[in-house]
Design a protein around this motif. Structure first.
Motif, short mmCIF file in Angstrom:
data_model
loop_
_atom_site.label_atom_id
_atom_site.label_comp_id
_atom_site.label_asym_id
_atom_site.label_seq_id
_atom_site.Cartn_x
_atom_site.Cartn_y
_atom_site.Cartn_z
N ALA A 251 34.36 41.88 47.19
CA ALA A 251 35.34 41.22 46.33
C ALA A 251 36.45 40.62 47.17
O ALA A 251 36.53 40.83 48.39
CB ALA A 251 35.91 42.22 45.31
N LEU A 256 41.13 41.87 43.59
CA LEU A 256 40.66 43.18 43.14
C LEU A 256 41.82 44.15 43.02
O LEU A 256 41.87 44.96 42.09
CB LEU A 256 39.61 43.73 44.11
CG LEU A 256 39.04 45.11 43.74
CD1 LEU A 256 38.42 45.09 42.35
CD2 LEU A 256 38.03 45.58 44.77
N VAL A 259 43.42 43.58 39.74
CA VAL A 259 42.64 44.18 38.64
C VAL A 259 42.93 45.67 38.53
O VAL A 259 43.21 46.19 37.44
CB VAL A 259 41.13 43.94 38.87
CG1 VAL A 259 40.29 44.81 37.92
CG2 VAL A 259 40.78 42.48 38.66
N LYS A 333 40.19 39.96 33.07
CA LYS A 333 38.96 39.27 32.69
C LYS A 333 38.76 38.03 33.53
O LYS A 333 37.64 37.76 34.00
CB LYS A 333 39.00 38.89 31.21
CG LYS A 333 37.73 38.17 30.75
CD LYS A 333 37.78 37.76 29.31
CE LYS A 333 36.52 37.02 28.90
NZ LYS A 333 36.56 36.57 27.49
N VAL A 336 37.64 39.09 37.15
CA VAL A 336 36.29 39.65 37.18
C VAL A 336 35.25 38.57 36.91
O VAL A 336 34.20 38.52 37.57
CB VAL A 336 36.16 40.80 36.15
CG1 VAL A 336 34.72 41.25 36.03
CG2 VAL A 336 37.04 41.97 36.57
N HIS A 339 34.44 36.53 39.87
CA HIS A 339 33.55 37.23 40.80
C HIS A 339 32.11 37.29 40.29
O HIS A 339 31.24 37.83 40.98
CB HIS A 339 34.06 38.67 41.03
CG HIS A 339 35.20 38.76 41.99
ND1 HIS A 339 36.50 38.40 41.65
CD2 HIS A 339 35.26 39.16 43.29
CE1 HIS A 339 37.29 38.59 42.70
NE2 HIS A 339 36.56 39.05 43.70
N GLY A 341 31.28 38.88 37.46
CA GLY A 341 31.09 40.13 36.73
C GLY A 341 31.51 40.04 35.28
O GLY A 341 31.83 38.96 34.77
N VAL A 343 33.62 42.36 31.91
CA VAL A 343 34.59 43.41 31.61
C VAL A 343 34.44 43.81 30.15
O VAL A 343 34.13 42.97 29.29
CB VAL A 343 36.03 42.93 31.92
CG1 VAL A 343 36.41 41.74 31.07
CG2 VAL A 343 37.02 44.06 31.75
N PHE A 357 34.58 47.27 34.44
CA PHE A 357 34.31 45.93 34.97
C PHE A 357 33.21 46.04 36.02
O PHE A 357 33.07 47.07 36.68
CB PHE A 357 35.57 45.28 35.56
CG PHE A 357 36.15 45.98 36.75
CD1 PHE A 357 35.78 45.62 38.04
CD2 PHE A 357 37.10 46.99 36.59
CE1 PHE A 357 36.32 46.26 39.15
CE2 PHE A 357 37.66 47.63 37.70
CZ PHE A 357 37.26 47.25 38.98
N LEU A 359 31.10 44.32 39.39
CA LEU A 359 31.20 43.44 40.55
C LEU A 359 29.80 43.29 41.15
O LEU A 359 29.23 44.26 41.63
CB LEU A 359 32.15 44.02 41.59
CG LEU A 359 33.62 44.09 41.21
CD1 LEU A 359 34.41 44.86 42.27
CD2 LEU A 359 34.21 42.70 41.02
#
Length: 363
Positions: A251, A256, A259, A333, A336, A339, A341, A343, A357, A359
């Protein structure tokens, strides 16, 4: 592809027959030196095209072609592999041991290889367009939600400012100091809230402009660092942290950390009033991603509101109970999603909440 000739025949008896075959053929002695090539081999620009009998195959002994030849000459048997010549042509090579050395047959597969690569490139381009299409749809949805939230939440303090400015004018005319003070206080609070909302919007926008710098990160170390930063928020409280051994993830370190800060500070905030706050951070790895869950024993929320949580300025609890502007989870959100991903959140009123979440291993 099968061997064009009987491998037990001596190559010296085959030159005329080999010249009639359409596939390039190369005959080698037991030391890997050239004994004969057919006409097709010269025309096709195989490794022996420019060599004379008695010369070894050109190239580094560690190259795939030379390695296969050496193995077949030493161990016997056969080998099949793909070879690319200096001109960029691709050949499917069948190499087999003979009584006097080895025989290599080359079949031009350039057209098939190019077609396969073109199909693969087209498929990759299609997948890229699909991903971009989904990203654009997500951005468009965010913009629509963003516009609705801004129009609603920024109008509220503006209405206060306009309405109480009018009341202030009347109070001044009536020379009512008490009313004047109250109205000025409301106007000041409304202007301050509008300023906070605008600052939050700018911060939210900056997270979308931050270029991703992906690298392996020790999740355990990052969680401990965020816990340390949030120590002032846990003063005079009993907070039990359950931060289990967490894996390494891929990440952007700055994003990150944002987050984790947003989710852990939320857990601290919404466990206020609990005699003993419990906050658990755990992770689970799958084949393609790591799922990180932050769970608390706070006030929770109604499950039917879970889909609304990650919108801009969305709040499920009154501002006088829990401060904030409702931008933190929207930021989570956005980061993520950037990336690659997802959530989600689960909860029950009065029984705490869990935010998860993911990754991807290869964002």
């Amino acid at each position: 592809m099968t061997s064009p000739l009987n491998a037990t025949l001596a190559p010296a008896s085959l030159p005329e027959l080999a010249d009639l075959l359409p596939d390039p053929l190369i005959f080698l002695d037991r030391r890997g030196r050239l004994t004969h090539v057919n006409r097709a081999a010269v025309t096709a620009r195989t490794p022996a095209s420019d060599l004379h009998p008695g010369q070894p195959l050109p190239g580094d002994p560690g190259a795939p072609l030379q390695q296969h030849v050496s193995r077949v000459l030493t161990e016997g048997g056969s080998a099949r592999f793909t070879y690319q010549d200096p001109c960029g042509l691709w050949f499917d090579v069948y190499l087999t041991r003979t009584s006097s050395g080895a025989l290599a047959q080359f079949r031009d597969v350039t057209t098939q290889t190019d077609a396969t690569r073109a199909a693969s490139t087209l498929a990759e381009a299609h997948q890229l367009l699909e991903r971009q299409h989904h990203q654009l749809e997500a951005i468009n949805d965010d913009l629509n939600a963003f516009a609705q939230s801004v129009s609603h939440d920024l109008r509220a303090p503006l209405r206060h400012i306009i309405g109480f400015t009018d009341l202030l004018r009347r109070a001044i005319v009536k020379a009512d100091p008490g009313a004047t003070e109250r109205n000025l206080s409301v106007i000041s609070d409304a202007a301050g809230r509008m300023n906070l909302l605008i600052d939050s919007l700018l911060e939210f926008a900056r997270h979308g402009q931050h270029a991703l710098r992906l690298q392996p990160l020790d999740l355990s170390s990052m969680v401990r660092a965020v816990q340390h930063d949030l120590t002032p928020d846990t003063q005079d409280r009993v907070v039990i942290w359950d931060t289990r051994e967490l894996p390494t993830v891929t990440a952007d370190p700055t994003l990150l950390r944002q987050v984790l800060t947003n989710l852990l500070s939320n857990a601290i905030k919404y466990t206020q009033g609990r005699p003993e706050a419990r906050i658990c951070v755990r992770a689970q790895r799958s084949a393609d991603a790591t799922a990180v869950t932050i769970e608390d024993n706070g006030v929770g929320f109604c499950p039917e509101h879970a889909s609304r949580l990650f919108g801009v300025f969305v709040r499920l609890h009154p501002a006088h109970e829990f401060e904030g502007v409702g931008i933190g989870l929207a930021t989570v959100k956005r980061i993520v999603t950037r990336h690659g991903g997802q959530v989600s959140a689960t909860a029950q009123p009065g029984q705490g909440a869990a935010f998860t979440f993911t990754l991807p291993h290869a964002p």
